[in-house]
Motif scaffolding. Structure first.
Motif, PDB file in Angstrom:
ATOM      1  N   ARG A  28       2.505  -8.029  -0.904  1.00 60.92           N
ATOM      2  CA  ARG A  28       2.755  -8.150  -2.325  1.00 60.92           C
ATOM      3  C   ARG A  28       3.352  -6.855  -2.861  1.00 60.92           C
ATOM      4  NH1 ARG A  28      -1.952  -8.285  -5.052  1.00 60.92           N
ATOM      5  NH2 ARG A  28      -3.175  -7.794  -3.191  1.00 60.92           N
ATOM      6  N   SER A  29       4.401  -7.020  -3.693  1.00 56.80           N
ATOM      7  CA  SER A  29       5.002  -5.864  -4.362  1.00 56.80           C
ATOM      8  C   SER A  29       5.667  -6.351  -5.637  1.00 56.80           C
ATOM      9  CB  SER A  29       6.025  -5.160  -3.461  1.00 56.80           C
ATOM     10  OG  SER A  29       6.694  -4.125  -4.170  1.00 56.80           O
ATOM     11  N   GLU A  61       5.994   0.565  -4.160  1.00 52.88           N
ATOM     12  CA  GLU A  61       4.631   0.326  -3.687  1.00 52.88           C
ATOM     13  C   GLU A  61       4.537  -1.078  -3.104  1.00 52.88           C
ATOM     14  OE1 GLU A  61       1.860   0.977  -6.787  1.00 52.88           O
ATOM     15  OE2 GLU A  61       2.154   3.167  -6.828  1.00 52.88           O
ATOM     16  N   ILE A  62       3.720  -1.224  -2.053  1.00 54.37           N
ATOM     17  CA  ILE A  62       3.511  -2.531  -1.441  1.00 54.37           C
ATOM     18  C   ILE A  62       2.064  -2.609  -0.936  1.00 54.37           C
ATOM     19  CG2 ILE A  62       4.290  -1.816   0.863  1.00 54.37           C
ATOM     20  CD1 ILE A  62       5.572  -4.633   1.109  1.00 54.37           C
ATOM     21  N   ILE A  63       1.474  -3.772  -1.092  1.00 59.68           N
ATOM     22  CA  ILE A  63       0.093  -4.005  -0.648  1.00 59.68           C
ATOM     23  C   ILE A  63       0.125  -5.046   0.468  1.00 59.68           C
ATOM     24  CG2 ILE A  63      -2.204  -4.796  -1.315  1.00 59.68           C
ATOM     25  CD1 ILE A  63      -1.543  -3.943  -4.181  1.00 59.68           C
ATOM     26  N   LYS A  87      -2.343  -7.265   2.830  1.00 58.71           N
ATOM     27  CA  LYS A  87      -3.713  -7.752   3.012  1.00 58.71           C
ATOM     28  C   LYS A  87      -3.786  -8.614   4.251  1.00 58.71           C
ATOM     29  CE  LYS A  87      -7.490 -10.177   0.694  1.00 58.71           C
ATOM     30  NZ  LYS A  87      -7.951 -10.857  -0.541  1.00 58.71           N
ATOM     31  N   GLU A 136      -7.168  -4.001   2.889  1.00 56.65           N
ATOM     32  CA  GLU A 136      -5.840  -3.963   2.288  1.00 56.65           C
ATOM     33  C   GLU A 136      -5.218  -2.602   2.555  1.00 56.65           C
ATOM     34  OE1 GLU A 136      -5.992  -4.875  -1.835  1.00 56.65           O
ATOM     35  OE2 GLU A 136      -6.402  -7.016  -1.541  1.00 56.65           O
ATOM     36  N   ASN A 163      -2.541  -0.100   1.189  1.00 59.50           N
ATOM     37  CA  ASN A 163      -1.703   0.277   0.061  1.00 59.50           C
ATOM     38  C   ASN A 163      -0.770   1.398   0.512  1.00 59.50           C
ATOM     39  OD1 ASN A 163      -2.915  -1.175  -2.446  1.00 59.50           O
ATOM     40  ND2 ASN A 163      -4.688  -0.358  -1.314  1.00 59.50           N
ATOM     41  N   THR A 164       0.494   1.141   0.472  1.00 64.60           N
ATOM     42  CA  THR A 164       1.460   2.126   0.968  1.00 64.60           C
ATOM     43  C   THR A 164       2.780   1.986   0.209  1.00 64.60           C
ATOM     44  OG1 THR A 164       2.520   3.006   2.980  1.00 64.60           O
ATOM     45  CG2 THR A 164       2.302   0.605   2.812  1.00 64.60           C
ATOM     46  N   THR A 165       3.778   2.690   0.660  1.00 62.52           N
ATOM     47  CA  THR A 165       5.106   2.635   0.027  1.00 62.52           C
ATOM     48  C   THR A 165       6.168   2.354   1.076  1.00 62.52           C
ATOM     49  OG1 THR A 165       5.435   5.029   0.251  1.00 62.52           O
ATOM     50  CG2 THR A 165       4.469   4.222  -1.818  1.00 62.52           C
TER      51      THR A 165
END
Length: 696
Positions: free
Chosen positions: A397-398, A427-429, A431, A444, A446-448
């Motif tokens: 997801r972003s 940013e992108i998540i 999961k 999850e 969380n990164t870029t």
């Protein structure tokens, strides 16, 4: 004349020369047929380097006939010129055969020895060209045996065509179907057979012995012709008198006779037309070079015959079809051209130029088809790829990227994004599904990720160690630039549980026997491989993964240890097309039609317009135009146009422009010799080997 001709016996010595010419043509065409692949596969030259070397040697061959004509006419005579340089020819073949075996001394030494052998082969082949046919002409008495000599011409051409067809078919079989010295091909066997055929040519020549008529060398008209030109040039620059009313060559008087001046003027007029020939030869010569390389990207399999045609074997159709076209030329093709208004020699030569243009347009279209989808990214757009190394679904997801997708187990997600700036970070998540092995529940990441205009960037979702999950960027940018040859490219992505000592290899599962080992420094970058079927090996053990690489396609292999197993997945992007080799037939058809019309008509034009005592000079100069064509290929290969299809289009454009020049010549050329020369040319004694070889 027919009555006298019937009484005189056909010269037995010419049968030895027929056999000699068959073996010599077999040898020369054999070297041409397999040389490109020898330079690439054994000596490991790149494709552009191969083109430069190959066409440089062909260029050398067609520069040397002028030397051969001078040696034969002024010093040694035809017979001695032939057998002396045949001996050097054989020495070159032995040297090349030895070089194809001695790779144990290092690749550089092997290259040096090969170059020496090739130099001896091609310089000798060129020097003997002007003498073979004219020596046969010396065996006949004219005009009494003119009709018998015409029958000999037919036999001579047939022997050359048969030699070409047999050689172009058998040599690829020998170098490919037999494995020797631990290699997947056997160039030493092919080269060794060519040495034997050249020895057979020498034996056939010498067997004629005392049956031959050996005429003594006479005054060399070639040197007198050059002398006339240079003497007139000297007078032009040194004379202090007005030159307004004096024609250029007339300044050579009285050192040169009126006849020599007139003949030189006629020769220069014809040479002016010759200046348009090199572009044609540049296209024609690529049947055994660039088109052979194109054929390496194509499928030559015939399942119903359980046989595969080799890339350097397909152009066997060229001499076969040329032979058929030559037989039909006078009875069918020539009358057909006359009906549509194409009667003059230069009009036919112009037509042949446009046919050659069509041949290379067809080659370019085929190359575009092989290369497949363009890898160029539109302006203002960037592309993002995420490879999932895990054996479970991953939800990506972003909001900023407008992405909300599920990445399948061992799958890939591709995102095309229209950028506002040249490069943005988003940013992108990520999961993970509950079924993910060794991933904490509800974890999850969380990164870029980075998206850059005009670039494609890949990330690999993997682990740094047993407890750390990461989204690794694969290098700086993905280099999806297709290599000129059109071979596929491959990279390997692995997780960090694989050590630097782990060996990942790709080994061919078919007769090609290609193998590629991916070191840690190579794994994240695309590496060029050859088309074919492969198995993936890990630390000397074959994995269950097999794959088939097709042309112009980019492959990514992901390897990750999930639990007690290693998951392997193959991805492909920008797929090319693996077409059957018979898709090359249209370009061969246009080129064969072109060369048949060009060669036969050009002979008629040159023989009609050339002064009767300058035939040897004109045909020796004619061969120089072939050298010029090969030199043009060398120059364009040095430029190294990155897309082969565009290079084909460049050649077609040059040939189209050249054809327009020929069309101008067909209107502007003023015949100076045709009335008198046609009568004189009933005597064919001044024909030479260069005339007939240019047909082929």
């Amino acid at each position: 004349m027919e009555h006298v001709d019937a009484k005189m016996k056909y010269p037995k010595s010419t049968w030895f020369l027929i056999v000699y010419n068959l073996f010599e043509k077999f040898t020369f065409f054999g070297y041409k047929t397999i040389l490109v692949l020898y330079l690439m596969k054994t000596l490991n030259f790149k494709d552009d380097q191969t083109m430069i070397i190959y066409h440089s040697f062909i260029c050398l061959t067609f520069i040397c006939p002028l030397i051969g004509a001078i040696l034969a006419d002024s010093f040694w005579g035809k017979f001695k010129t032939i057998y002396r340089f045949l001996t050097i020819y054989i020495l070159g073949g032995v040297t090349l055969t030895g070089a194809s075996i001695v790779d144990m001394f290092g690749s550089d030494i092997q290259k040096y020895i090969s170059m020496i052998g090739l130099f001896l082969i091609y310089i000798s082949a060129g020097i003997i060209k002007p003498s073979g046919f004219t020596f046969a002409g010396d065996q006949f008495q004219f005009p009494q045996q003119q009709q018998q000599f015409q029958h000999y011409i037919i036999k001579f051409i047939m022997s050359l065509e048969i030699g070409s067809v047999l050689s172009s078919f058998l040599m690829p079989e020998l170098r490919h179907s037999v494995h020797c010295f631990g290699k997947s091909s056997c160039f030493p066997l092919a080269f060794g057979v060519l040495v034997l055929t050249e020895l057979s040519a020498l034996a056939a020549l010498l067997s004629g012995g005392n049956l031959y008529v050996k005429k003594k060398p006479e005054r060399n008209v070639i040197t007198r012709t050059f002398g006339c030109i240079f003497y007139a040039l000297g007078k032009t620059f040194t004379s202090g008198t007005s030159r307004d009313n004096v024609r250029f060559l007339d300044r050579a008087k009285p050192e040169y006779t009126d006849e020599e001046i007139a003949d030189t003027r006629s020769a220069l007029n014809v040479i002016t037309v010759f200046t348009a020939y090199p572009v044609f030869w540049a296209l024609n010569e690529q049947q055994t070079s660039r088109w052979t390389l194109q054929a390496t990207l194509m499928n030559g399999r015939f399942d119903f015959m359980n046989w595969t045609i080799k890339p350097d074997q397909f152009h066997t159709i060229s001499p076969m079809c040329e032979l058929i076209f030559l037989i039909l030329f006078d009875g069918t093709l020539n009358p057909l051209l006359a009906k549509i208004g194409i009667r003059k020699s230069l009009q036919k030569i112009t037509l042949s130029g446009f046919l050659a243009t069509m041949a290379f347009i067809a080659a370019a279209l085929l190359e575009f088809r092989i290369l497949g989808i363009s890898t160029v990214i539109p302006a203002g757009e960037g592309r993002l790829n995420i490879y999932n190394g895990y054996d479970c679904d991953v939800h990506a997801r972003s909001l900023s990227l407008n992405v909300d997708r599920i990445i399948q187990p061992l799958g890939m997600m591709n995102v095309n994004y229209a950028l506002v700036s040249r490069e943005d970070v988003f940013e992108i998540i990520l999961k993970f599904d509950r079924e993910c092995t060794f991933v904490p529940e509800n974890f999850e990441l969380n990164t870029t990720v980075t998206v850059s205009e005009g670039k494609e960037i890949s990330y690999y979702l993997t682990r740094l160690n047993t407890s750390t999950i990461t989204l690794n960027r694969v290098g700086d940018y993905d280099n999806y630039k297709q290599n000129k040859q059109g071979n596929p490219s491959l990279r390997v992505l692995i997780d960090d549980s694989f050590g630097f000592n782990d060996n990942i290899s790709l080994i061919s599962s078919n007769e090609n026997r290609n193998s590629y080992s991916f070191s840690p420094s190579q794994r994240m970058h695309f590496n060029e491989v050859h088309i074919g079927k492969y198995n993936l090996w890990q630390n000397g053990q074959m994995t269950p993964t097999s794959m088939e690489m097709i042309p112009a396609t980019f492959y990514t292999i992901t390897l990750q240890k999930n639990g007690n197993r290693t998951d392997i997945k193959l991805f492909s992007k920008y797929k090319g097309n693996y077409l059957h080799i018979f898709w090359q037939f249209p370009q061969y058809f246009f080129m064969i039609s072109s060369i048949t019309i060009f060669a036969v008509t050009r002979l008629d034009f040159t023989f009609t317009e050339a002064p009767i005592n300058l035939k040897t000079f004109m045909y020796s100069f004619d061969l120089l135009t072939m050298a010029g064509g090969n030199l043009l290929v060398v120059i364009i290969s040095t430029i190294s146009i990155k897309n082969q299809a565009f290079e084909y289009l460049l050649y077609s454009g040059l040939m189209c422009a050249d054809s327009l020049i020929l069309a101008y010549f067909s209107v502007a050329f003023q015949s100076t010799n045709s009335a008198t020369t046609k009568t004189k040319n009933e005597n064919i004694n001044s024909l030479n080997e260069a005339e007939v070889n240019s047909i082929l």
